[in-house]
Each structure stands twice: as C-alpha cells, then as structure tokens.
Design a protein around this motif. Structure first.
Motif, PDB file in Angstrom:
ATOM      1  N   ILE A  38       0.857  -1.192   0.000  1.00 28.13           N
ATOM      2  CA  ILE A  38       0.000   0.000   0.000  1.00 28.13           C
ATOM      3  C   ILE A  38       0.894   1.244   0.000  1.00 28.13           C
ATOM      4  O   ILE A  38       2.085   1.136   0.243  1.00 28.13           O
ATOM      5  N   VAL A  39       0.272   2.389  -0.238  1.00 26.34           N
ATOM      6  CA  VAL A  39       1.006   3.636  -0.008  1.00 26.34           C
ATOM      7  C   VAL A  39       0.913   3.877   1.492  1.00 26.34           C
ATOM      8  O   VAL A  39      -0.174   4.057   2.035  1.00 26.34           O
ATOM      9  N   ALA A  40       2.056   3.826   2.170  1.00 22.78           N
ATOM     10  CA  ALA A  40       2.011   3.849   3.632  1.00 22.78           C
ATOM     11  C   ALA A  40       2.962   4.890   4.209  1.00 22.78           C
ATOM     12  O   ALA A  40       4.050   5.135   3.664  1.00 22.78           O
TER      13      ALA A  40
ATOM     14  N   VAL B  59      -1.602  17.571  -1.461  1.00 20.40           N
ATOM     15  CA  VAL B  59      -1.611  17.028  -2.837  1.00 20.40           C
ATOM     16  C   VAL B  59      -2.639  15.918  -3.015  1.00 20.40           C
ATOM     17  O   VAL B  59      -2.903  15.484  -4.142  1.00 20.40           O
ATOM     18  N   CYS B  60      -3.205  15.449  -1.898  1.00 18.23           N
ATOM     19  CA  CYS B  60      -4.065  14.270  -1.986  1.00 18.23           C
ATOM     20  C   CYS B  60      -5.376  14.584  -2.712  1.00 18.23           C
ATOM     21  O   CYS B  60      -6.140  15.436  -2.282  1.00 18.23           O
ATOM     22  N   PRO B  61      -5.662  13.910  -3.823  1.00 19.87           N
ATOM     23  CA  PRO B  61      -6.890  14.209  -4.571  1.00 19.87           C
ATOM     24  C   PRO B  61      -8.156  13.758  -3.865  1.00 19.87           C
ATOM     25  O   PRO B  61      -9.250  14.144  -4.260  1.00 19.87           O
ATOM     26  N   THR B  62      -8.007  12.919  -2.833  1.00 23.56           N
ATOM     27  CA  THR B  62      -9.220  12.525  -2.101  1.00 23.56           C
ATOM     28  C   THR B  62      -9.262  13.202  -0.734  1.00 23.56           C
ATOM     29  O   THR B  62     -10.128  12.909   0.086  1.00 23.56           O
ATOM     30  N   GLY B  63      -8.321  14.060  -0.476  1.00 22.12           N
ATOM     31  CA  GLY B  63      -8.370  14.920   0.713  1.00 22.12           C
ATOM     32  C   GLY B  63      -8.037  14.250   2.029  1.00 22.12           C
ATOM     33  O   GLY B  63      -8.368  14.771   3.091  1.00 22.12           O
ATOM     34  N   ILE B  64      -7.365  13.086   1.981  1.00 23.52           N
ATOM     35  CA  ILE B  64      -7.106  12.413   3.256  1.00 23.52           C
ATOM     36  C   ILE B  64      -5.686  12.685   3.754  1.00 23.52           C
ATOM     37  O   ILE B  64      -4.834  13.172   3.020  1.00 23.52           O
ATOM     38  N   ASP B  65      -5.479  12.325   5.011  1.00 23.26           N
ATOM     39  CA  ASP B  65      -4.156  12.423   5.614  1.00 23.26           C
ATOM     40  C   ASP B  65      -3.634  10.995   5.747  1.00 23.26           C
ATOM     41  O   ASP B  65      -4.097  10.231   6.591  1.00 23.26           O
ATOM     42  N   ILE B  66      -2.686  10.644   4.883  1.00 28.07           N
ATOM     43  CA  ILE B  66      -2.192   9.264   4.844  1.00 28.07           C
ATOM     44  C   ILE B  66      -1.522   8.884   6.166  1.00 28.07           C
ATOM     45  O   ILE B  66      -1.382   7.705   6.492  1.00 28.07           O
ATOM     46  N   ARG B  67      -1.161   9.877   6.953  1.00 27.92           N
ATOM     47  CA  ARG B  67      -0.504   9.582   8.239  1.00 27.92           C
ATOM     48  C   ARG B  67      -1.476   8.944   9.222  1.00 27.92           C
ATOM     49  O   ARG B  67      -1.071   8.413  10.241  1.00 27.92           O
TER      50      ARG B  67
ATOM     51  N   MET C 183      -9.957   3.794   3.221  1.00 32.86           N
ATOM     52  CA  MET C 183     -10.683   3.390   2.026  1.00 32.86           C
ATOM     53  C   MET C 183     -10.580   4.443   0.910  1.00 32.86           C
ATOM     54  O   MET C 183     -10.583   4.113  -0.267  1.00 32.86           O
ATOM     55  N   GLU C 184     -10.463   5.713   1.295  1.00 34.63           N
ATOM     56  CA  GLU C 184     -10.445   6.778   0.282  1.00 34.63           C
ATOM     57  C   GLU C 184      -9.134   6.844  -0.499  1.00 34.63           C
ATOM     58  O   GLU C 184      -9.063   7.489  -1.538  1.00 34.63           O
ATOM     59  N   CYS C 185      -8.086   6.214   0.018  1.00 35.52           N
ATOM     60  CA  CYS C 185      -6.783   6.308  -0.664  1.00 35.52           C
ATOM     61  C   CYS C 185      -6.829   5.511  -1.965  1.00 35.52           C
ATOM     62  O   CYS C 185      -7.082   4.317  -1.958  1.00 35.52           O
ATOM     63  N   VAL C 186      -6.577   6.206  -3.083  1.00 34.68           N
ATOM     64  CA  VAL C 186      -6.598   5.504  -4.366  1.00 34.68           C
ATOM     65  C   VAL C 186      -5.190   5.106  -4.808  1.00 34.68           C
ATOM     66  O   VAL C 186      -4.986   4.698  -5.951  1.00 34.68           O
ATOM     67  N   GLY C 187      -4.249   5.241  -3.915  1.00 30.64           N
ATOM     68  CA  GLY C 187      -2.875   4.811  -4.215  1.00 30.64           C
ATOM     69  C   GLY C 187      -2.242   5.587  -5.352  1.00 30.64           C
ATOM     70  O   GLY C 187      -1.508   5.021  -6.163  1.00 30.64           O
ATOM     71  N   CYS C 188      -2.499   6.897  -5.400  1.00 30.26           N
ATOM     72  CA  CYS C 188      -2.028   7.674  -6.553  1.00 30.26           C
ATOM     73  C   CYS C 188      -0.564   8.086  -6.443  1.00 30.26           C
ATOM     74  O   CYS C 188      -0.004   8.604  -7.405  1.00 30.26           O
ATOM     75  N   THR C 189       0.031   7.899  -5.287  1.00 37.73           N
ATOM     76  CA  THR C 189       1.454   8.201  -5.012  1.00 37.73           C
ATOM     77  C   THR C 189       1.782   9.692  -4.921  1.00 37.73           C
ATOM     78  O   THR C 189       2.956  10.045  -4.771  1.00 37.73           O
ATOM     79  N   ALA C 190       0.769  10.561  -5.026  1.00 38.50           N
ATOM     80  CA  ALA C 190       1.061  12.003  -4.960  1.00 38.50           C
ATOM     81  C   ALA C 190       1.719  12.358  -3.627  1.00 38.50           C
ATOM     82  O   ALA C 190       2.640  13.185  -3.567  1.00 38.50           O
ATOM     83  N   CYS C 191       1.258  11.720  -2.547  1.00 39.32           N
ATOM     84  CA  CYS C 191       1.818  12.033  -1.227  1.00 39.32           C
ATOM     85  C   CYS C 191       3.263  11.542  -1.113  1.00 39.32           C
ATOM     86  O   CYS C 191       4.063  12.133  -0.381  1.00 39.32           O
ATOM     87  N   ILE C 192       3.601  10.463  -1.839  1.00 36.68           N
ATOM     88  CA  ILE C 192       4.992   9.977  -1.805  1.00 36.68           C
ATOM     89  C   ILE C 192       5.900  11.060  -2.399  1.00 36.68           C
ATOM     90  O   ILE C 192       6.921  11.440  -1.811  1.00 36.68           O
TER      91      ILE C 192
END
Ligand code: SF4
Ligand code: SF4
Length: 475
Positions: A248-250, A282-290, A295-304
């Motif tokens: 996953i993007v983690a 940068v997150c297109p779904t507006g979440i905080d990956i931290r 479920m909202e994470c689409v794995g777009c890698t923008a946060c990476i």
C-alpha cells in the motif's frame, strides 16, 4: 493511528475522528471541495507517461480495423463482441463466464499483493481525472491556491470567463470521450453514420452520445473523487481484500512520529515528519495518509512525491511515505509473497489454463439442432422413415459459410428444405434452416434412435451435433 484493514490495530495516535466521515464531507454533511496541489516528482512523472500511453490506446483502438472489422468491439446491444479480432457471440457465454471468474480471481490476487496499484495507475477514472481534467483545470484556473481564491472570489468578469472556459472545455472533452466510448460499443463506422447522417435517422444514437457526454462531464467537473470514495465497489472492497502484507502507499509512522515542526537544530525528541501537510495538500481525495490505510486512498502516489520533496529539502532519507506493507512498516519486513497469495496464484493459473484451452478449442461455428416441435415421424413409402429438424447456426468467422449436413456413422440421407442443398450462414452472422433426416426403416430398432449430424464447410467438418430420431418402433 489504527490501520484501516481487518488487521490488528497499531496504536500511535488515539484520535480516530477522521473515520467518522469521508474526507470530502464536513461536519454538517456538506461537500468539501478538494483543491489538490499539483504533485511533482518521479512517481508523478511515471504516471504521466503511463497516462499518455493509456490515452493513445483509448482514443486509437476503435479505429484499428483488421480485415475490414474492428480489433475490439463490445456491442452489448447485440451481444456481439470482438476481442483481438476474434468474434464472440452469446453462445460463448461459458467463455465469458470463465473469463469473468478469472478476472475476479485476478483482481483478488492482485489486490492482496499490490493493494490499489490499479486505482492509482490504470483506472480510467483516476487517469482521466488526475492526468487530463485536473491538468486542464490547473491550466485555466491556476494552482490549488489560485483555484481556492477563485472559488471564494465574487463573480467578476474574470471569474466568469475562467469558469465558463473550464466548463466548456470539460464538456467538449467529455463529448469526445463519450463518442470514443460509443465507438467501442457500436463501432466507428456506425458512429460515423450517427454523426454525418440526418439527425432524425439516428435519434437514439444521438441521445446516447448526449447522455454519455453528460455523465462524463458531471463526473469530471463535479462528482470527481466521489466516484472512487462513494460509488466504486472495488474501493469499498479494500477492507476485505487487503491484509497486513499487501503493498500500500504507507506512512512510516515508526520513523515519522512523533511529528514536530522542522528546526535546523538537530533534535532527538521528534521523528522525521515535520508536519508540513504537503502530503495532505496534494491528496486528490483529501485524506491524511498519516492516519493509516483508508478506504479513500486511491494509491495515486502524490503524497509519496510530496513527502520525498520535503525529505530532500530537510536532508532526510526519502521514503517516509512509500510503497510498503503494514507489517513492513511495523516490523521492518520486506514485502512478502504469503500463503494466501500463493493459493490465489495456483487458482488463477488453473483458470487461465482452462480459459486458454477453451479459447484454443473454440469452434468457428456454433449450431443447435432440434426436432420440429409437435411432429413425430413421417413414413416414406414402406422402407423409410423421416424426422423434421430445425437448425440454428452462428458463424463466428469473417467469411460466409455454405454449411452442408451429413449423417455420421449411419446410412440414410439429409434433405434440406429450400433451393440449395446447403444452408448459407453469413460472416459474423446467424443462419437457420429446416431439413429432413431420412433413415431406412430396417435400422430403426428403438423408438428414440441417437444420431449424429456432421456440419461441413466444404470438406472440413466444423462440428458434430448429437440428436435423436423418433421411429415407429414401440418401446
Ligand atoms: S509531507 Fe512528509 S513530512 Fe510533511 S506532513 Fe506529510 S509525512 Fe510529514
Ligand atoms: S493518500 Fe496519497 S496515495 Fe492515497 S490518494 Fe491521497 S495522495 Fe494518493
């Protein structure tokens, strides 16, 4: 924080309020518009190249014709499909059934191993939204901050111009996408007729184009990330498909926490996350990956990309947010090929082999033969008996077939009703006919005699159909 899958919780932060609602809805239940900052970095560049490949493929495939017919056609209205030039009819439903099961197992295996790689890199919704329409938006309305200001600004001439231009361009491209989409269903030639011939001759077709255009426009201009977070069933299945070993993007909370503002002074009291919020912006779904897997994470890698840029600036190792598994982050383990994945792989291999066999042995002609309902048998003089049959044939090839019928392994003859002694089945079409099977009375020793009828294209036997012949002998 608690991970979002069914796995055991990993507590690093107690505040779970982010799970109360999706990131694009506020406390009052109203939509929160996401002004995603444009990402920059190696992953975004790679996704851009892939998106170009995707766009070239999407817009060109319907135009590729081989031997006068499309390479791909998904005519759901006629249940007629062409895949890599091979014609499939409803009679091939078992191939479709198996292909669907294979596809589902593939999805399950792929997701168990690679998480939402599909969503971020290949899904048309993400690619069109992030790599096409979002870029148009940046071009017309400016970056995320400028877009936010524009949204809040009063309706001046400038705002009206920008908004109108954006929506007109969005609609135009939605119209082009809708036409291309329709070309996959009805073919480019039929689409060309709808476009060029008088409107009244193609009211249904034009209506379809307008409906599709409207749907695409509404999705990309307004609905956007909600398609992934609210509607897409695949996204909602992540909770059961992912496990602690899925990629996953983690966010590496072990390294990042406790987060704290950046100071030039070297401090030991906080982790590498400087709480700059770039990953959220940068997150297109507006979440905080931290907050962990969501479920909202689409794995777009923008946060990476966003976090790597920050890490570079503050001279820390890259990969505070990266592709990893939950176990990988927690136990410092590499990605694993687990027993569950091995099982799915075996299952998938079996299905792929079966599917390959079915496709390889698939017949070019599919026929059903049935005795004409309500008729038993006819006495032909004193020494012969006949039965009347109906035949329906689907020709899956690109050439017309003059189909001849012959009795297999039994003496007797077949008399086709009509002008010819064969049934013409047009290319990629269906044919039907009626015929008598006439058998010598002396070979009929049972009331229901099993017989075989061979179907011939010239001298080539293309199929053999088993049926029954009713005779006058009592059981
Ligand atoms: S971009 Fe990196 S450093 Fe900044 S808040 Fe996100 S995880 Fe922390
Ligand atoms: S959390 Fe990261 S990978 Fe997931 S959708 Fe947001 S930016 Fe993309």
């Amino acid at each position: 924080m608690e991970t979002g899958t069914n796995s055991a919780p990993v507590s690093i932060e107690k505040n779970e309020s982010f799970r109360d609602r999706i990131a694009t809805v506020d406390e009052s239940g109203k939509r929160k518009w996401i002004f995603a900052q444009k990402p920059k970095g190696k992953w975004y560049a790679a996704r851009t190249y892939i998106s170009w490949f995707f766009f070239i493929l999407f817009f060109s495939l319907p135009f590729i014709y081989v031997h006068g017919r499309p390479l791909f056609l998904f005519d759901v209205t006629e249940a007629h499909f062409i895949i890599f030039g091979k014609v499939f009819w409803p009679q091939d439903f078992f191939i479709f059934g198996l292909a669907m099961i294979t596809f589902i197992v593939f999805i399950v295996l792929f997701t168990a191993a690679f998480g939402r790689l599909f969503c971020g890199w290949v899904c048309p919704q993400t690619i069109f939204m992030e790599m096409f329409f979002r870029k148009i938006e940046y071009f017309i309305e400016g970056n995320a901050a400028e877009q936010r200001l524009l949204a809040k600004a009063p309706w001046t001439g400038k705002k009206l111009f920008k908004k109108t231009t954006k929506h007109v361009v969005f609609y135009l491209f939605s119209f082009i996408i809708a036409n291309t989409f329709l070309a996959y269903i009805i073919g480019v030639k039929a689409l060309g007729k709808i476009i060029t011939e008088p409107v009244h001759e193609h009211v249904g077709g034009l209506f379809s184009i307008l409906i599709f255009s409207g749907i695409f426009y509404a999705v990309y201009a307004f609905f956007r990330e909600q398609a992934c977070t609210v509607v897409c069933p695949y996204g909602r299945l992540q909770g059961v498909l992912l496990d602690r070993n899925s990629m996953i993007v983690a966010y590496d909370y072990k390294r990042g926490e406790p987060r704290g503002k950046y100071t030039k002074k070297v401090t030991e009291d906080h982790g590498d996350c400087i709480d700059c919020m770039q990953c959220v912006k940068v997150c297109p779904t507006g979440i905080d990956i931290r907050n962990g897997t969501q479920m909202e994470c689409v794995g777009c890698t923008a946060c990476i990309d966003a976090c790597d840029t920050i890490m570079e600036r503050i001279n820390k190792p890259l990969g505070l947010i990266r592709y990893a598994s939950e176990n990988g982050i927690e136990n410092r383990e590499p990605l694993k090929y687990t027993g569950r994945m091995k099982l799915y792989t075996v299952l998938l291999s079996i299905l792929v082999i079966l599917l390959g066999l079915l496709l390889f042995t698939r017949k070019d002609v599919d026929a059903t033969i049935m005795r004409t309902p309500g008729m038993l048998y006819q006495q032909r003089g004193t020494d012969s008996v006949s039965n009347l049959y109906n035949i329906k044939v689907a020709n899956k090839t690109i050439s017309s077939i003059p189909l001849k019928l012959k009795l297999e392994g039994v003496s007797g003859q077949i008399q086709i009703i009509g002008e010819h002694n064969y049934i013409t089945v047009k290319e990629e079409g269906q044919g039907a006919g009626t015929f008598f099977v006439v058998l010598p009375a002396n070979i009929i020793h049972e009331r229901k005699l099993p017989i075989k009828i061979g179907l011939y294209n010239g001298n080539e036997r293309v199929d053999v159909i088993s049926t029954n012949f009713l005779g006058p002998v009592a059981e």
